[in-house]
Design a protein around this motif. Structure first.
Motif, PDB file in Angstrom:
ATOM      1  N   TRP A   5     -61.536   2.343  16.860  1.00 38.45           N
ATOM      2  CA  TRP A   5     -62.700   2.563  15.982  1.00 38.45           C
ATOM      3  C   TRP A   5     -62.605   3.916  15.300  1.00 38.45           C
ATOM      4  O   TRP A   5     -62.838   4.035  14.091  1.00 38.45           O
ATOM      5  N   LEU A   6     -62.280   4.960  16.075  1.00 37.55           N
ATOM      6  CA  LEU A   6     -62.148   6.294  15.495  1.00 37.55           C
ATOM      7  C   LEU A   6     -61.032   6.323  14.459  1.00 37.55           C
ATOM      8  O   LEU A   6     -61.172   6.942  13.399  1.00 37.55           O
ATOM      9  N   GLY A   7     -59.928   5.634  14.757  1.00 39.29           N
ATOM     10  CA  GLY A   7     -58.831   5.591  13.800  1.00 39.29           C
ATOM     11  C   GLY A   7     -59.237   4.944  12.484  1.00 39.29           C
ATOM     12  O   GLY A   7     -58.895   5.438  11.397  1.00 39.29           O
ATOM     13  N   PRO A  55     -51.970  10.161   4.283  1.00 41.20           N
ATOM     14  CA  PRO A  55     -51.493   8.789   4.105  1.00 41.20           C
ATOM     15  C   PRO A  55     -52.257   7.824   5.004  1.00 41.20           C
ATOM     16  O   PRO A  55     -52.715   8.186   6.092  1.00 41.20           O
ATOM     17  N   VAL A  56     -52.377   6.593   4.552  1.00 41.60           N
ATOM     18  CA  VAL A  56     -53.106   5.583   5.313  1.00 41.60           C
ATOM     19  C   VAL A  56     -52.333   5.168   6.560  1.00 41.60           C
ATOM     20  O   VAL A  56     -52.901   5.019   7.647  1.00 41.60           O
ATOM     21  N   LEU A 100     -53.544  12.046  11.241  1.00 42.87           N
ATOM     22  CA  LEU A 100     -54.646  11.148  11.586  1.00 42.87           C
ATOM     23  C   LEU A 100     -54.429  10.430  12.925  1.00 42.87           C
ATOM     24  O   LEU A 100     -55.341  10.401  13.760  1.00 42.87           O
ATOM     25  N   PRO A 101     -53.260   9.839  13.177  1.00 44.55           N
ATOM     26  CA  PRO A 101     -53.076   9.222  14.499  1.00 44.55           C
ATOM     27  C   PRO A 101     -53.123  10.233  15.637  1.00 44.55           C
ATOM     28  O   PRO A 101     -53.597   9.914  16.734  1.00 44.55           O
ATOM     29  N   GLU A 123     -50.976   3.186  17.431  1.00 44.41           N
ATOM     30  CA  GLU A 123     -49.825   2.897  16.574  1.00 44.41           C
ATOM     31  C   GLU A 123     -50.062   1.660  15.726  1.00 44.41           C
ATOM     32  O   GLU A 123     -49.623   1.601  14.566  1.00 44.41           O
ATOM     33  N   VAL A 124     -50.744   0.688  16.274  1.00 40.24           N
ATOM     34  CA  VAL A 124     -51.022  -0.532  15.510  1.00 40.24           C
ATOM     35  C   VAL A 124     -51.978  -0.225  14.355  1.00 40.24           C
ATOM     36  O   VAL A 124     -51.782  -0.695  13.226  1.00 40.24           O
ATOM     37  N   VAL A 125     -53.003   0.597  14.616  1.00 39.99           N
ATOM     38  CA  VAL A 125     -53.990   0.933  13.584  1.00 39.99           C
ATOM     39  C   VAL A 125     -53.329   1.654  12.419  1.00 39.99           C
ATOM     40  O   VAL A 125     -53.628   1.382  11.248  1.00 39.99           O
TER      41      VAL A 125
END
Length: 305
Positions: free
Chosen positions: A145-147, A162-163, A174-175, A249-251
């Motif tokens: 959720w935070l990601g 970057p996204v 971000l991650p 990692e998936v997000v």
């Protein structure tokens, strides 16, 4: 010391035994492994021939013993998706997961140390209540959720980062924040408790009564002696980071073990799934062992049996 280390290493054996049973069972949780490898129009003769060649026509205990023997040699089977052995595929993705875990730990320490010290030195103030509440909130927030919120705010609405993907430090920010926030919450609470206990010690009160400046009292006397439980929880969080990185990692489409595991599950590539689960579990066990030993080394009050 040697006896203790030997005893701790021996304790790993039954844990690995249970993990091996679980990993072996993964082969059958997705259905008949032979049916997954062959096309739907395969004949019964082809099914029987493949089952016999893989040893899947043997009793389960024979299959398990054969599986354990292969794992000891580093053989988790063949990935039909990548057309190569499963273990090298997993090991190839491992550095990316370690990179994310290391960056997340840096973020967690940078957040936890100042907030933990502030919360302890400003005990029962509005700032302490705010930091304590933020720690509980950070611990309760799911990483995924935070990601997603960070992507919406800092990658889409305001495109600062970057996204997804990898390749630069910007891709890592971000991650790393997503994964490090939850660990920082736990580390902040531990450091606060440890600092409060240290600040109430006689030698700290003596330093204050002698007129030592508050900065030196907090950082030279209290903080240094409060580091033992903090370092311990930091090591324990490393295992949390490695396992928790799988979801993050998936997000963010980070090319680590998490993305590989989800792709393998979706593609029913059970050899890769087995190798990934076993490697992650083994890393968690080793890191926990290191944390336990380090705690006993740093704290002289703990005697080795």
């Amino acid at each position: 010391m040697r006896k203790y280390l030997l005893w701790r290493v021996l304790q790993i054996i039954p844990v690995l035994f249970l993990i091996s049973i679980f990993v072996f069972a993964l082969l059958y949780l997705a259905g008949d492994p032979v049916a997954l490898m062959l096309p739907e129009d395969a004949t019964q003769e082809q099914v029987d021939a493949l089952r016999e060649s893989l040893g899947l026509d043997q009793p389960f205990y024979i299959q398990y013993l054969s599986f354990v023997g292969d794992v000891i040699q580093g053989d988790f089977g063949y990935s039909y998706r990548y057309s190569q052995p499963a273990l090298p595929i997993v090991l190839e993705r491992l550095p990316a997961t370690f990179e994310l875990a290391f960056a997340s730990m840096i973020v967690a320490v940078l957040i936890a140390v100042p907030l933990g010290i502030l919360s302890a030195t400003k005990r029962n103030t509005a700032l302490d209540v705010f930091i304590s509440g933020a720690s509980v909130l950070g611990k309760a927030m799911p990483n995924f959720w935070l990601g997603i919120m960070l992507i919406l705010m800092l990658a889409i609405t305001y495109p600062f980062f970057p996204v997804s993907g990898s390749g630069s430090v910007a891709h890592l920010i971000l991650p790393a924040i997503t994964l490090g926030t939850g660990c920082a919450a736990e580390m902040t609470r531990v450091l606060r408790s440890s600092m409060l206990e240290t600040l109430n010690q006689d030698y700290v009160r003596t330093a204050v009564s002698k007129g030592v400046k508050n900065f030196f009292v907090v950082y030279k006397h209290a903080f240094r002696n409060a580091l033992i439980p903090f370092i311990t929880i930091t090591f324990l969080q490393v295992s949390t980071l490695v396992s928790g990185a799988l979801i993050t990692e998936v997000v963010f489409s980070w090319p680590g073990l998490g993305q590989l595991l989800i792709q393998a599950i979706n593609g029913r590539d059970m050899a890769v799934v087995q190798a990934t689960v076993f490697i992650v579990a083994f890393i968690v066990i080793v890191v926990n062992l290191m944390a336990d030993v380090l705690y006993r080394v740093l704290d002289p009050r703990i005697q080795f049996d």
